[in-house]
Design an enzyme around this catalytic site. Structure first.
Site, mmCIF file in Angstrom:
data_model
loop_
_atom_site.group_PDB
_atom_site.id
_atom_site.type_symbol
_atom_site.label_atom_id
_atom_site.label_comp_id
_atom_site.label_asym_id
_atom_site.label_seq_id
_atom_site.Cartn_x
_atom_site.Cartn_y
_atom_site.Cartn_z
ATOM 1 N N ARG A 1 6.044 -5.166 -1.254
ATOM 2 C CA ARG A 1 4.975 -4.647 -0.409
ATOM 3 C C ARG A 1 5.467 -3.702 0.693
ATOM 4 O O ARG A 1 4.836 -2.697 0.984
ATOM 5 C CB ARG A 1 4.345 -5.880 0.242
ATOM 6 C CG ARG A 1 2.918 -5.791 0.454
ATOM 7 C CD ARG A 1 2.424 -7.138 0.861
ATOM 8 N NE ARG A 1 1.728 -7.768 -0.230
ATOM 9 C CZ ARG A 1 1.047 -8.896 -0.088
ATOM 10 N NH1 ARG A 1 1.010 -9.518 1.076
ATOM 11 N NH2 ARG A 1 0.414 -9.408 -1.109
ATOM 12 N N ARG B 1 7.085 -11.013 3.193
ATOM 13 C CA ARG B 1 6.577 -12.100 2.341
ATOM 14 C C ARG B 1 6.300 -11.612 0.917
ATOM 15 O O ARG B 1 5.697 -10.557 0.716
ATOM 16 C CB ARG B 1 5.279 -12.662 2.949
ATOM 17 C CG ARG B 1 4.637 -13.732 2.098
ATOM 18 C CD ARG B 1 3.482 -14.376 2.812
ATOM 19 N NE ARG B 1 2.404 -13.477 3.094
ATOM 20 C CZ ARG B 1 1.485 -13.081 2.224
ATOM 21 N NH1 ARG B 1 1.532 -13.514 0.965
ATOM 22 N NH2 ARG B 1 0.525 -12.272 2.590
ATOM 23 N N HIS C 1 -0.169 -4.374 4.069
ATOM 24 C CA HIS C 1 -0.567 -4.374 2.656
ATOM 25 C C HIS C 1 -0.763 -2.930 2.233
ATOM 26 O O HIS C 1 -1.400 -2.155 2.951
ATOM 27 C CB HIS C 1 -1.863 -5.172 2.487
ATOM 28 C CG HIS C 1 -2.136 -5.563 1.069
ATOM 29 N ND1 HIS C 1 -2.503 -4.643 0.114
ATOM 30 C CD2 HIS C 1 -2.096 -6.759 0.442
ATOM 31 C CE1 HIS C 1 -2.675 -5.274 -1.045
ATOM 32 N NE2 HIS C 1 -2.433 -6.563 -0.872
ATOM 33 N N GLU D 1 2.027 -10.353 -9.574
ATOM 34 C CA GLU D 1 1.860 -9.380 -8.498
ATOM 35 C C GLU D 1 3.221 -8.769 -8.212
ATOM 36 O O GLU D 1 4.227 -9.177 -8.808
ATOM 37 C CB GLU D 1 1.243 -10.044 -7.255
ATOM 38 C CG GLU D 1 -0.215 -10.425 -7.479
ATOM 39 C CD GLU D 1 -0.887 -11.079 -6.295
ATOM 40 O OE1 GLU D 1 -0.345 -11.036 -5.179
ATOM 41 O OE2 GLU D 1 -1.968 -11.657 -6.490
ATOM 42 N N SER E 1 1.464 -16.989 0.455
ATOM 43 C CA SER E 1 0.921 -17.516 1.718
ATOM 44 C C SER E 1 -0.033 -18.698 1.530
ATOM 45 O O SER E 1 0.003 -19.641 2.320
ATOM 46 C CB SER E 1 0.245 -16.417 2.535
ATOM 47 O OG SER E 1 -0.766 -15.823 1.792
ATOM 48 N N GLN F 1 -7.578 -12.689 -1.793
ATOM 49 C CA GLN F 1 -8.145 -12.352 -3.102
ATOM 50 C C GLN F 1 -7.253 -12.784 -4.258
ATOM 51 O O GLN F 1 -7.650 -13.522 -5.144
ATOM 52 C CB GLN F 1 -8.343 -10.824 -3.178
ATOM 53 C CG GLN F 1 -9.357 -10.282 -2.195
ATOM 54 C CD GLN F 1 -9.494 -8.756 -2.277
ATOM 55 O OE1 GLN F 1 -8.741 -8.079 -2.967
ATOM 56 N NE2 GLN F 1 -10.466 -8.221 -1.558
ATOM 57 N N GLY G 1 -4.430 -14.628 -5.240
ATOM 58 C CA GLY G 1 -4.178 -15.945 -5.805
ATOM 59 C C GLY G 1 -3.149 -16.728 -5.028
ATOM 60 O O GLY G 1 -2.767 -16.367 -3.920
ATOM 61 N N HIS H 1 -1.480 -6.770 7.481
ATOM 62 C CA HIS H 1 -2.007 -7.836 6.613
ATOM 63 C C HIS H 1 -1.555 -9.238 7.019
ATOM 64 O O HIS H 1 -2.357 -10.168 7.016
ATOM 65 C CB HIS H 1 -1.563 -7.543 5.183
ATOM 66 C CG HIS H 1 -2.121 -8.467 4.147
ATOM 67 N ND1 HIS H 1 -3.474 -8.648 3.968
ATOM 68 C CD2 HIS H 1 -1.505 -9.254 3.228
ATOM 69 C CE1 HIS H 1 -3.667 -9.510 2.981
ATOM 70 N NE2 HIS H 1 -2.504 -9.906 2.526
HETATM 71 C C1 SIN Z 1 -3.569 -9.729 -2.351
HETATM 72 O O1 SIN Z 1 -4.436 -10.249 -3.040
HETATM 73 O O2 SIN Z 1 -3.042 -8.646 -2.593
HETATM 74 C C2 SIN Z 1 -3.110 -10.447 -1.128
HETATM 75 C C3 SIN Z 1 -2.256 -11.556 -1.522
HETATM 76 C C4 SIN Z 1 -1.278 -11.864 -0.443
HETATM 77 O O3 SIN Z 1 -1.464 -11.474 0.697
HETATM 78 O O4 SIN Z 1 -0.262 -12.444 -0.760
#
Ligand code: SIN
Length: 485
Positions: free
Chosen positions: A269, A366, A222, A111, A371, A45, A47, A330
């Site tokens: 994360r 990560r 996640h 993020e 990714s 989702q 980016g 995730h």
């Molecule tokens: C997300 O949109 O939170 C997932 C992105 C990711 O896994 O790096």
């Protein structure tokens, strides 16, 4: 005998971008287990990270390494960041449209654990789907669906092809070079955000063939996933929501994450997932929520249109309703060990790219949205390596052994469910040595039952994860041992 120049296993971003980079003069076959859009790329989702310019490279490298708990291969991270300038420009030049403002300037978002807004996105919150569609349209090579690989044909340090079922019929596919781009291990876990096709088969074949896996204890969870659906794939709530200002709150509406890390929702994360998991364990029966009430409705619907629609169908009205969340598996940080050209040491003709690979780029955790970038950067480098080498031109041996008729056995479904549960309970977000030993025994017991080949492969990979977790004596990144606290 059907033989290709290049066989690509997987039609996610890494596999499709590798195909885009291979000239039409090459006989290339891309295969996928189901329909091509059943892959993790399609469900991404938030980016794709891109370094903003030369000056941003050291900062992106620093953010990646800090999120990765300093376990990263620094050279791989530098390659990732530097090459992003070239690959992002290439993708845009070929016609991919990312979200822009009214004047046509690309919009960048932030993020967790990023020190800058450097994530480009498409369709608001549907970056993976848009990029996947774009690459499917760009792909000029043959693509074959319903092709499930159950063996790699390896002899004397060379890979000659695969055994696979095509529409349930066992088949052999030969190629000079084979690129593994088949993704991670999501289906091993009870709660996961992954496509149902991502089930650790190829990693399991590698265990069988003695091909090295690396950092397998590093399994990423996640933090913000809606798990109250009956389907195997749980619903991701992108990290970009927090990047744009969403809060994680308890029943009383309090931002309890600040008690765990001063960065709150924007800590990396692993930290956020662990904090939510711990909070829920200490407050049994209480929910933890993602709260969007601070957003303007028009902005929210425009920026996150797919999340708005999907959750509307489940009875939620955003941004006014908060939604209960849980962490879920995730992304496999660990994988098939390779260098930064996707080369697998000791096996001629076999490459690995994307989530299936372990180049060391992600360290122990990560960084968000690295990714999709990883997929394109290491696909580019693998193809450059492959096109630059001289083919040995040796004769293809016969491969008689075939498991095609024993892929499934009667009790596999029950064992698979048991495996998913034990992976979640004992090899999950917070681990204990006792739990890891119990999981190891249970996996061993299942391996000795009457099971089909595909379950055997999953169990091989599960064993590799638990063994790596037991071998790492101290908590690091996503690998967290409770007794260490
Ligand atoms: C997300 O949109 O939170 C997932 C992105 C990711 O896994 O790096």
């Amino acid at each position: 005998m059907k033989k290709y120049d290049v066989l690509i296993i997987g039609a996610g971003i890494a596999g499709l971008y590798a195909a885009m980079k291979l000239p039409q003069s090459k006989r290339v076959l891309v295969i996928c287990k189901d329909v091509p859009w059943e892959c993790n790329t399609f469900y991404a989702q938030g980016g794709m990270v891109t370094a903003l310019d030369e000056e941003d490279i050291p900062l992106h490298v620093k953010d990646t390494i800090e999120a990765g708990a300093f376990h990263n291969d620094k050279e791989a991270v530098e390659i990732l960041s530097r090459t992003s300038l070239k690959t992002t420009a290439d993708i845009i030049a070929r016609g991919m449209v990312f979200d822009t403002d009214a004047s046509g300037n690309i919009l960048y978002t932030r993020e967790a654990a990023h020190s800058a807004e450097r994530i480009i996105h498409a369709g608001g919150d549907a970056t993976g789907r848009y990029m996947h569609y774009f690459m499917m349209v760009q792909n000029k090579h043959e693509l074959q669906k319903n092709t499930l690989v159950y063996d790699l044909l390896i002899e004397n340090g060379r890979c000659y092809g695969v055994k696979a079922t095509v529409n349930y019929q066992p088949t052999t596919i030969y190629a000079d070079d084979i690129i593994i781009a088949s993704g991670g291990v999501g289906s091993l876990y009870q709660y996961n955000t992954n496509s149902r096709t991502v089930s650790a088969d190829i990693q399991g074949i590698c265990v069988e063939k003695g091909i090295e896996l690396a950092d397998m204890e590093m399994m990423q969870f996640h933090p913000t996933v809606f798990v109250k659906t009956p389907f195997a794939r749980k619903l991701l709530l992108t990290e970009a929501l927090r990047g744009e200002g969403a809060h994680i709150v308890n029943e009383a509406g309090e931002r309890f994450l600040l008690d765990y890390d001063s960065r709150g929702e924007l800590a990396s994360r692993d930290i956020v997932s662990r904090a939510i998991f711990t909070y829920k364990r200490e407050h049994p029966g209480e929910e933890v929520y993602l709260d969007f009430s601070m957003f303007d409705e028009t902005f929210f619907h425009h920026r996150f249109p797919n999340i708005t629609k999907k959750f509307f169908s489940l009875g939620y009205r955003f941004p006014q309703d908060r939604v209960p969340i849980s962490p879920a598996f995730h992304y496999a940080v660990g994988g098939i060990k390779s260098d930064t050209h996707g080369v697998i040491d000791g096996i001629e003709g076999l490459y690995v790219i994307g989530e299936a690979a372990s180049t060391g780029v992600h360290g122990a955790n990560r960084l968000a949205s690295n990714s999709l970038l990883e997929g394109v950067v290491f696909a580019t480098r693998a193809v450059e390596h492959l096109l630059g080498k001289v083919q040995p031109g040796d004769k293809t041996p016969d491969f008689d052994k075939d498991y095609g008729n024993i892929l499934h056995k009667a009790n596999d479904k029950e064992y698979k469910q048991k495996l998913r549960q034990v992976m979640w309970d004992d090899i999950g977000i917070i681990r204990t040595r006792k739990g890891l030993h119990e999981a190891k025994n249970l996996i061993y017991d299942m391996k000795n039952k009457e099971i089909g080949r595909l379950l055997e492969l999953r169990l091989n990979t599960a064993s590799a994860i638990v063994d790596a977790a037991l071998a790492r004596k101290k908590s690091l990144g996503t690998h967290y041992i409770e007794e260490d606290v």
